[in-house]
Design a protein around this motif. Structure first.
Motif, PDB file in Angstrom:
ATOM      1  N   LEU A 220      80.154  55.872  41.792  1.00 15.07           N
ATOM      2  CA  LEU A 220      78.914  56.488  41.324  1.00 15.07           C
ATOM      3  C   LEU A 220      78.229  55.616  40.285  1.00 15.07           C
ATOM      4  O   LEU A 220      76.989  55.570  40.213  1.00 15.07           O
ATOM      5  N   THR A 221      79.004  54.924  39.471  1.00 15.01           N
ATOM      6  CA  THR A 221      78.425  54.020  38.470  1.00 15.01           C
ATOM      7  C   THR A 221      77.850  52.777  39.120  1.00 15.01           C
ATOM      8  O   THR A 221      76.735  52.341  38.795  1.00 15.01           O
ATOM      9  N   VAL A 222      78.605  52.207  40.064  1.00 17.44           N
ATOM     10  CA  VAL A 222      78.176  50.962  40.707  1.00 17.44           C
ATOM     11  C   VAL A 222      76.942  51.175  41.575  1.00 17.44           C
ATOM     12  O   VAL A 222      76.066  50.306  41.648  1.00 17.44           O
ATOM     13  N   LEU A 223      76.834  52.326  42.225  1.00 11.14           N
ATOM     14  CA  LEU A 223      75.715  52.561  43.136  1.00 11.14           C
ATOM     15  C   LEU A 223      74.366  52.599  42.419  1.00 11.14           C
ATOM     16  O   LEU A 223      73.323  52.489  43.070  1.00 11.14           O
ATOM     17  N   ASP A 224      74.362  52.751  41.110  1.00  9.42           N
ATOM     18  CA  ASP A 224      73.111  52.732  40.352  1.00  9.42           C
ATOM     19  C   ASP A 224      72.698  51.335  39.916  1.00  9.42           C
ATOM     20  O   ASP A 224      71.637  51.160  39.298  1.00  9.42           O
ATOM     21  N   GLU A 225      73.532  50.331  40.223  1.00 16.08           N
ATOM     22  CA  GLU A 225      73.223  48.960  39.820  1.00 16.08           C
ATOM     23  C   GLU A 225      72.093  48.384  40.685  1.00 16.08           C
ATOM     24  O   GLU A 225      71.904  48.777  41.842  1.00 16.08           O
ATOM     25  N   ASP A 226      71.380  47.434  40.098  1.00 16.61           N
ATOM     26  CA  ASP A 226      70.219  46.842  40.786  1.00 16.61           C
ATOM     27  C   ASP A 226      70.612  46.078  42.044  1.00 16.61           C
ATOM     28  O   ASP A 226      69.870  46.094  43.041  1.00 16.61           O
ATOM     29  N   TYR A 227      71.765  45.397  42.013  1.00 12.06           N
ATOM     30  CA  TYR A 227      72.113  44.580  43.179  1.00 12.06           C
ATOM     31  C   TYR A 227      72.392  45.445  44.407  1.00 12.06           C
ATOM     32  O   TYR A 227      72.222  44.985  45.551  1.00 12.06           O
ATOM     33  N   ILE A 228      72.811  46.689  44.207  1.00  7.20           N
ATOM     34  CA  ILE A 228      72.998  47.587  45.348  1.00  7.20           C
ATOM     35  C   ILE A 228      71.637  47.971  45.933  1.00  7.20           C
ATOM     36  O   ILE A 228      71.442  47.971  47.161  1.00  7.20           O
ATOM     37  N   THR A 229      70.687  48.256  45.048  1.00  6.88           N
ATOM     38  CA  THR A 229      69.332  48.602  45.504  1.00  6.88           C
ATOM     39  C   THR A 229      68.694  47.440  46.244  1.00  6.88           C
ATOM     40  O   THR A 229      68.052  47.626  47.295  1.00  6.88           O
ATOM     41  N   VAL A 230      68.879  46.220  45.718  1.00  8.61           N
ATOM     42  CA  VAL A 230      68.313  45.030  46.362  1.00  8.61           C
ATOM     43  C   VAL A 230      68.940  44.812  47.728  1.00  8.61           C
ATOM     44  O   VAL A 230      68.240  44.493  48.708  1.00  8.61           O
ATOM     45  N   ALA A 231      70.270  44.970  47.811  1.00 12.09           N
ATOM     46  CA  ALA A 231      70.951  44.773  49.090  1.00 12.09           C
ATOM     47  C   ALA A 231      70.462  45.763  50.136  1.00 12.09           C
ATOM     48  O   ALA A 231      70.249  45.401  51.307  1.00 12.09           O
ATOM     49  N   GLN A 232      70.272  47.002  49.734  1.00  7.26           N
ATOM     50  CA  GLN A 232      69.760  47.996  50.678  1.00  7.26           C
ATOM     51  C   GLN A 232      68.309  47.718  51.042  1.00  7.26           C
ATOM     52  O   GLN A 232      67.895  47.935  52.186  1.00  7.26           O
ATOM     53  N   ALA A 233      67.525  47.241  50.073  1.00  9.99           N
ATOM     54  CA  ALA A 233      66.115  46.928  50.347  1.00  9.99           C
ATOM     55  C   ALA A 233      65.982  45.781  51.330  1.00  9.99           C
ATOM     56  O   ALA A 233      64.985  45.699  52.076  1.00  9.99           O
ATOM     57  N   LYS A 234      66.950  44.879  51.353  1.00  9.38           N
ATOM     58  CA  LYS A 234      66.918  43.762  52.289  1.00  9.38           C
ATOM     59  C   LYS A 234      67.305  44.180  53.705  1.00  9.38           C
ATOM     60  O   LYS A 234      67.269  43.360  54.627  1.00  9.38           O
ATOM     61  N   GLY A 235      67.685  45.419  53.869  1.00  9.45           N
ATOM     62  CA  GLY A 235      68.033  45.913  55.195  1.00  9.45           C
ATOM     63  C   GLY A 235      69.456  45.644  55.628  1.00  9.45           C
ATOM     64  O   GLY A 235      69.767  45.707  56.826  1.00  9.45           O
ATOM     65  N   MET A 236      70.333  45.361  54.668  1.00 15.16           N
ATOM     66  CA  MET A 236      71.736  45.133  55.016  1.00 15.16           C
ATOM     67  C   MET A 236      72.366  46.420  55.548  1.00 15.16           C
ATOM     68  O   MET A 236      72.036  47.516  55.088  1.00 15.16           O
ATOM     69  N   PRO A 237      73.282  46.299  56.499  1.00 17.44           N
ATOM     70  CA  PRO A 237      73.966  47.494  57.016  1.00 17.44           C
ATOM     71  C   PRO A 237      74.706  48.219  55.898  1.00 17.44           C
ATOM     72  O   PRO A 237      75.266  47.595  54.995  1.00 17.44           O
TER      73      PRO A 237
END
Length: 331
Positions: A220-237
């Motif tokens: 839950l803590t890690v999922l709020d990090e920016d790199y997770i948002t960026v990875a999802q924004a790039k369309g990664m599975p």
């Protein structure tokens, strides 16, 4: 990837100092206890041992009154450097290494397997539950946490009452059938598996909740990090984001906790071995303490200490590989 030399030297110095301190404490604590094994032995066989024999036994164990504590300490280090853990007073003066070697495989095999399975299953489930936060998967957390709060001996007794006494699926005690001799055959291995099933499942159920809850909270803590948002924004599975980015960083505290639990593996669980009458170093440590068997106590504590230190070294290496910030902070 290259790990800085300064990082390696710093960790090596820390663990060498820790090892020295642990061995020194291991030497001092038994001698601070009231009484000694020779006195206990004299009381047990009062009138059967001459004063000369008593003096010889005290000399053998480094407990003669003519030897100072400092000399005993140096002799203890000399024995350790030669790989000699001494002789067990409560096991007919058998070498401590041989006495421990009889019980250690049972503890490592059972408790080790249960701890590793609990860590792997709990970490994976915790990562999935954290990733799917707010879904029906969250029900796993309170259920497993409830079992973690139940005293272990209650779980063991309930398991014996239900699966052994009532259903008759598993044996209730011991590591193999009475009258059987340890041997590497299919029949004996089957006995070991059958006798170890209940204690293994009990340990697994009792410890699973902590791993799931810890991993879920870190997710839950890690999922709020920016790199997770960026990875999802790039369309990664989602599967790649989950395991390659989120879980990889969330698992770091789990590794430290797992390293600490290595001591639990080697020392065994005294309660488990008492409830299931299972042979292991936990019961052996209890018996050695009651008999004031200094060499055996020190040998067991030393094995536990080395196991914990080795596990922490591996955890440090894993941290350095998975998290470059660890190397940079000491490099």
């Amino acid at each position: 990837m290259r790990i800085p030399i300064r990082f390696i030297l710093n960790r090596a110095a820390f663990y060498l100092f820790t090892l020295w301190a642990a061995i020194t404490i291991n030497f001092l604590v038994p001698r601070m206890m009231k009484g000694d094994p020779v006195s206990a032995y004299m009381n047990k066989y009062r009138g059967q041992i001459t004063p000369e024999a008593e003096h010889a036994i005290r000399t053998l164990f480094g407990l003669d009154r003519d030897t100072s504590l400092w000399e005993q300490y140096l002799d203890y280090w000399g024995l350790l450097l030669r790989g000699d853990l001494g002789r067990s007073f409560s096991n007919g003066l058998a070498p401590v290494g041989e006495v421990i070697a009889v019980a250690l495989p049972w503890t490592v095999g059972l408790v080790g397997l249960a701890t590793v399975l609990s860590f792997l299953i709990g970490t994976v489930l915790g990562a999935v539950v954290g990733w799917k936060r707010g879904s029906r998967a969250d029900v796993i957390v309170p259920i497993t946490t409830f079992f973690s709060t139940v005293p272990y001996f209650w779980l063991g007794l309930i398991a014996i009452a239900v699966f052994s006494s009532t259903l008759g699926w598993f044996p209730a005690s011991h590591a193999y059938d009475k009258g059987a001799a340890p041997e590497f055959t299919i029949g004996f291995v089957g006995q070991v598996i059958a006798h170890g099933a209940l204690p293994l499942l009990t340990i697994l159920i009792a410890s699973l909740g902590g791993w799931i809850l810890g991993m879920r909270n870190m997710m839950l803590t890690v999922l709020d990090e920016d790199y997770i948002t960026v990875a999802q924004a790039k369309g990664m599975p989602n599967r790649r984001v989950l395991w390659r980015y989120a879980a990889r960083n969330a698992v770091l505290p789990q590794l430290s906790s797992f390293a600490l639990s290595i001591g639990f593996i080697v020392s065994g669980t005294i309660v488990m071995e008492l409830v299931f009458s299972y042979p292991g170093v936990g019961k052996m440590l209890l018996d050695a303490t009651a008999a004031k068997d200094y060499p055996l106590m020190q040998g067991l504590f030393l094995i536990i200490t080395l196991a914990v230190l080795c596990a922490n070294i591996l955890a440090d290496i894993a941290h350095a590989v998975l998290d470059p910030r660890t190397r940079q902070s000491e490099g």
